[in-house]
Design a protein around this motif. Structure first.
Motif, PDB file in Angstrom:
ATOM      1  N   GLY A 139      32.572  24.984  25.324  1.00 38.97           N
ATOM      2  CA  GLY A 139      31.929  23.721  25.657  1.00 38.97           C
ATOM      3  C   GLY A 139      31.820  22.832  24.431  1.00 38.97           C
ATOM      4  N   HIS A 140      31.536  21.568  24.680  1.00 44.18           N
ATOM      5  CA  HIS A 140      31.404  20.629  23.555  1.00 44.18           C
ATOM      6  C   HIS A 140      30.336  19.605  23.905  1.00 44.18           C
ATOM      7  N   VAL A 141      29.392  19.443  22.998  1.00 42.66           N
ATOM      8  CA  VAL A 141      28.357  18.427  23.133  1.00 42.66           C
ATOM      9  C   VAL A 141      28.609  17.364  22.074  1.00 42.66           C
ATOM     10  N   VAL A 142      28.680  16.110  22.516  1.00 44.56           N
ATOM     11  CA  VAL A 142      28.903  14.988  21.608  1.00 44.56           C
ATOM     12  C   VAL A 142      27.678  14.081  21.657  1.00 44.56           C
ATOM     13  N   ILE A 143      27.204  13.685  20.490  1.00 47.42           N
ATOM     14  CA  ILE A 143      26.103  12.737  20.387  1.00 47.42           C
ATOM     15  C   ILE A 143      26.629  11.457  19.757  1.00 47.42           C
ATOM     16  N   ILE A 144      26.514  10.348  20.470  1.00 47.79           N
ATOM     17  CA  ILE A 144      26.890   9.061  19.892  1.00 47.79           C
ATOM     18  C   ILE A 144      25.732   8.603  19.015  1.00 47.79           C
ATOM     19  N   ASN A 145      25.950   8.644  17.722  1.00 49.95           N
ATOM     20  CA  ASN A 145      24.923   8.280  16.760  1.00 49.95           C
ATOM     21  C   ASN A 145      25.214   6.879  16.242  1.00 49.95           C
ATOM     22  N   SER A 146      25.047   6.648  14.966  1.00 49.82           N
ATOM     23  CA  SER A 146      25.249   5.324  14.374  1.00 49.82           C
ATOM     24  C   SER A 146      25.256   5.461  12.861  1.00 49.82           C
ATOM     25  N   VAL A 147      25.893   4.513  12.180  1.00 52.47           N
ATOM     26  CA  VAL A 147      25.775   4.498  10.725  1.00 52.47           C
ATOM     27  C   VAL A 147      24.334   4.253  10.310  1.00 52.47           C
ATOM     28  N   ALA A 148      23.534   3.717  11.234  1.00 45.85           N
ATOM     29  CA  ALA A 148      22.104   3.527  10.964  1.00 45.85           C
ATOM     30  C   ALA A 148      21.377   4.857  10.878  1.00 45.85           C
ATOM     31  N   GLY A 149      22.033   5.947  11.271  1.00 49.13           N
ATOM     32  CA  GLY A 149      21.478   7.280  11.106  1.00 49.13           C
ATOM     33  C   GLY A 149      21.885   7.914   9.792  1.00 49.13           C
ATOM     34  N   LEU A 150      22.713   7.212   9.025  1.00 51.19           N
ATOM     35  CA  LEU A 150      23.136   7.677   7.708  1.00 51.19           C
ATOM     36  C   LEU A 150      22.482   6.867   6.596  1.00 51.19           C
ATOM     37  N   GLN A 151      22.284   5.586   6.868  1.00 48.71           N
ATOM     38  CA  GLN A 151      21.654   4.686   5.909  1.00 48.71           C
ATOM     39  C   GLN A 151      21.072   3.516   6.687  1.00 48.71           C
ATOM     40  N   VAL A 152      19.851   3.149   6.391  1.00 51.76           N
ATOM     41  CA  VAL A 152      19.236   2.025   7.092  1.00 51.76           C
ATOM     42  C   VAL A 152      19.853   0.726   6.572  1.00 51.76           C
ATOM     43  N   PRO A 153      20.585  -0.004   7.431  1.00 50.33           N
ATOM     44  CA  PRO A 153      21.218  -1.234   6.952  1.00 50.33           C
ATOM     45  C   PRO A 153      20.203  -2.356   6.768  1.00 50.33           C
ATOM     46  N   ILE A 192      29.302  21.177  18.606  1.00 46.49           N
ATOM     47  CA  ILE A 192      28.455  19.982  18.608  1.00 46.49           C
ATOM     48  C   ILE A 192      28.997  18.994  17.579  1.00 46.49           C
ATOM     49  N   THR A 193      29.103  17.733  17.972  1.00 45.58           N
ATOM     50  CA  THR A 193      29.645  16.695  17.091  1.00 45.58           C
ATOM     51  C   THR A 193      28.849  15.417  17.264  1.00 45.58           C
ATOM     52  N   ASP A 227      38.009   6.836  21.459  1.00 49.53           N
ATOM     53  CA  ASP A 227      39.128   7.536  20.823  1.00 49.53           C
ATOM     54  C   ASP A 227      38.631   8.644  19.914  1.00 49.53           C
ATOM     55  N   ALA A 228      37.541   8.381  19.191  1.00 50.03           N
ATOM     56  CA  ALA A 228      36.975   9.391  18.293  1.00 50.03           C
ATOM     57  C   ALA A 228      36.428  10.579  19.084  1.00 50.03           C
ATOM     58  N   VAL A 229      35.828  10.300  20.230  1.00 49.34           N
ATOM     59  CA  VAL A 229      35.327  11.376  21.088  1.00 49.34           C
ATOM     60  C   VAL A 229      36.481  12.264  21.550  1.00 49.34           C
ATOM     61  N   LEU A 230      37.554  11.650  22.014  1.00 47.92           N
ATOM     62  CA  LEU A 230      38.706  12.422  22.473  1.00 47.92           C
ATOM     63  C   LEU A 230      39.289  13.274  21.346  1.00 47.92           C
ATOM     64  N   TRP A 231      39.356  12.694  20.148  1.00 43.10           N
ATOM     65  CA  TRP A 231      39.909  13.458  19.025  1.00 43.10           C
ATOM     66  C   TRP A 231      39.038  14.663  18.720  1.00 43.10           C
ATOM     67  N   ALA A 232      37.726  14.471  18.698  1.00 41.71           N
ATOM     68  CA  ALA A 232      36.808  15.559  18.347  1.00 41.71           C
ATOM     69  C   ALA A 232      36.911  16.719  19.323  1.00 41.71           C
ATOM     70  N   ILE A 233      36.889  16.415  20.612  1.00 39.63           N
ATOM     71  CA  ILE A 233      36.936  17.506  21.597  1.00 39.63           C
ATOM     72  C   ILE A 233      38.337  18.088  21.728  1.00 39.63           C
ATOM     73  N   GLY A 234      39.340  17.362  21.230  1.00 39.95           N
ATOM     74  CA  GLY A 234      40.714  17.849  21.307  1.00 39.95           C
ATOM     75  C   GLY A 234      41.113  18.750  20.154  1.00 39.95           C
ATOM     76  N   PRO A 237      39.634  25.126  19.131  1.00 36.66           N
ATOM     77  CA  PRO A 237      38.310  25.719  19.350  1.00 36.66           C
ATOM     78  C   PRO A 237      37.661  26.289  18.092  1.00 36.66           C
ATOM     79  N   ASN A 238      38.458  26.623  17.077  1.00 36.90           N
ATOM     80  CA  ASN A 238      37.885  27.187  15.848  1.00 36.90           C
ATOM     81  C   ASN A 238      37.439  26.105  14.867  1.00 36.90           C
ATOM     82  N   VAL A 239      37.608  24.839  15.236  1.00 31.17           N
ATOM     83  CA  VAL A 239      37.270  23.737  14.338  1.00 31.17           C
ATOM     84  C   VAL A 239      35.934  23.122  14.753  1.00 31.17           C
ATOM     85  N   GLN A 240      35.000  23.063  13.815  1.00 28.66           N
ATOM     86  CA  GLN A 240      33.701  22.438  14.056  1.00 28.66           C
ATOM     87  C   GLN A 240      33.702  21.062  13.395  1.00 28.66           C
TER      88      GLN A 240
END
Length: 253
Positions: A139-153, A192-193, A227-234, A237-240
């Protein structure tokens, strides 16, 4: 993507923007997709934008993800209707409170942002993970986050405050690591990504503010995030894939 053919994906906030783009991309990649949104009719309309041969694989379910019982109902409906649990979850639903964090009488906006961005993600991830674990499936869980979760703009005085939005996105980044550790602890095959995009041209902001932002700052398209979501889940299986950060060319944050 061959191993995902015919598998079930669920996308929250699928009525517009990034969620709609993810739902379309996943359907066209061979998934059966359940789109959750309060505006269920907009997901039904989305079917008309999908090639005819895939339209029957997009299902709409009306759900407010801040309501725990409604989330459980959505997962039960998926199992009963499709005969399978969810194999991929895309936690996309999110909102922004645009008043200042220090302003008076902004409690409802702050509460809605926290409940949608955090509790909604927690409720959906919990249901999806336990379904995957019980079935012992990849299975794969994807969370759509934001660059605002890396640094407050710092958007400057001409653009609105981001209020508690970055705080929720920082929390999602922490949750991503907590989930990774828990999924490993239970010896599952669930990955999880988080996807952390810069500014995306969606209707998450009010129209007046969105127009100003588009004029002042470069932005991504919703399809870029899908596109990024598709790449991540594609990936194998051994790649996190822990986090993907994508920014529009010219972004200064």
């Amino acid at each position: 993507m061959e191993r995902w053919q015919g598998k079930v994906a669920m996308v929250t906030g699928a009525s517009s923007g990034i969620g709609a783009a993810c739902a379309k991309a996943l359907v066209c990649a061979g998934f059966v997709v359940v789109g959750l949104a309060r505006r269920q009719e907009r997901i039904t309309q989305l079917q008309q934008e999908i090639p005819t041969r895939f339209r029957s694989n997009l299902h709409a379910f009306k759900c407010d993800i801040t309501q725990e019982d409604k989330v459980r109902e959505a997962f039960k409906w998926t199992l009963d209707r499709l005969g399978s649990g969810v194999d991929v979850l895309v936690n996309n639903a999110g909102i922004i409170a645009t008043t200042e964090l220090s302003a008076n009488q902004n409690t409802d906006e702050i509460r809605s942002t926290i409940e949608t961005n955090l509790l909604g993600t927690i409720f959906c991830t919990r249901e999806a993970f336990n379904s995957m674990r019980e079935r012992n499936v990849e299975g794969h869980v994807v969370i759509i986050n934001s660059v605002a979760g890396l640094q407050v703009p710092n958007l400057g005085p001409d653009l609105p405050s981001l209020n508690v939005y970055p705080a929720t996105k920082f929390a999602l980044r922490a949750m991503n690591e907590i989930y990774r550790q828990e999924f490993q602890r239970h010896r599952t095959r669930v990955r999880i990504t988080t996807i952390s995009p810069g500014i995306v041209d969606t209707d998450i902001l009010p129209t007046s503010i969105r127009t100003v932002v588009k004029e002042m700052l470069p932005s991504l398209k919703s399809e870029d995030v899908a596109d990024a979501v598709l790449w991540a889940i594609g990936t194998p299986p051994n790649v996190q894939v822990h986090n993907i950060t994508i920014k529009p060319m010219g972004e200064k944050f």
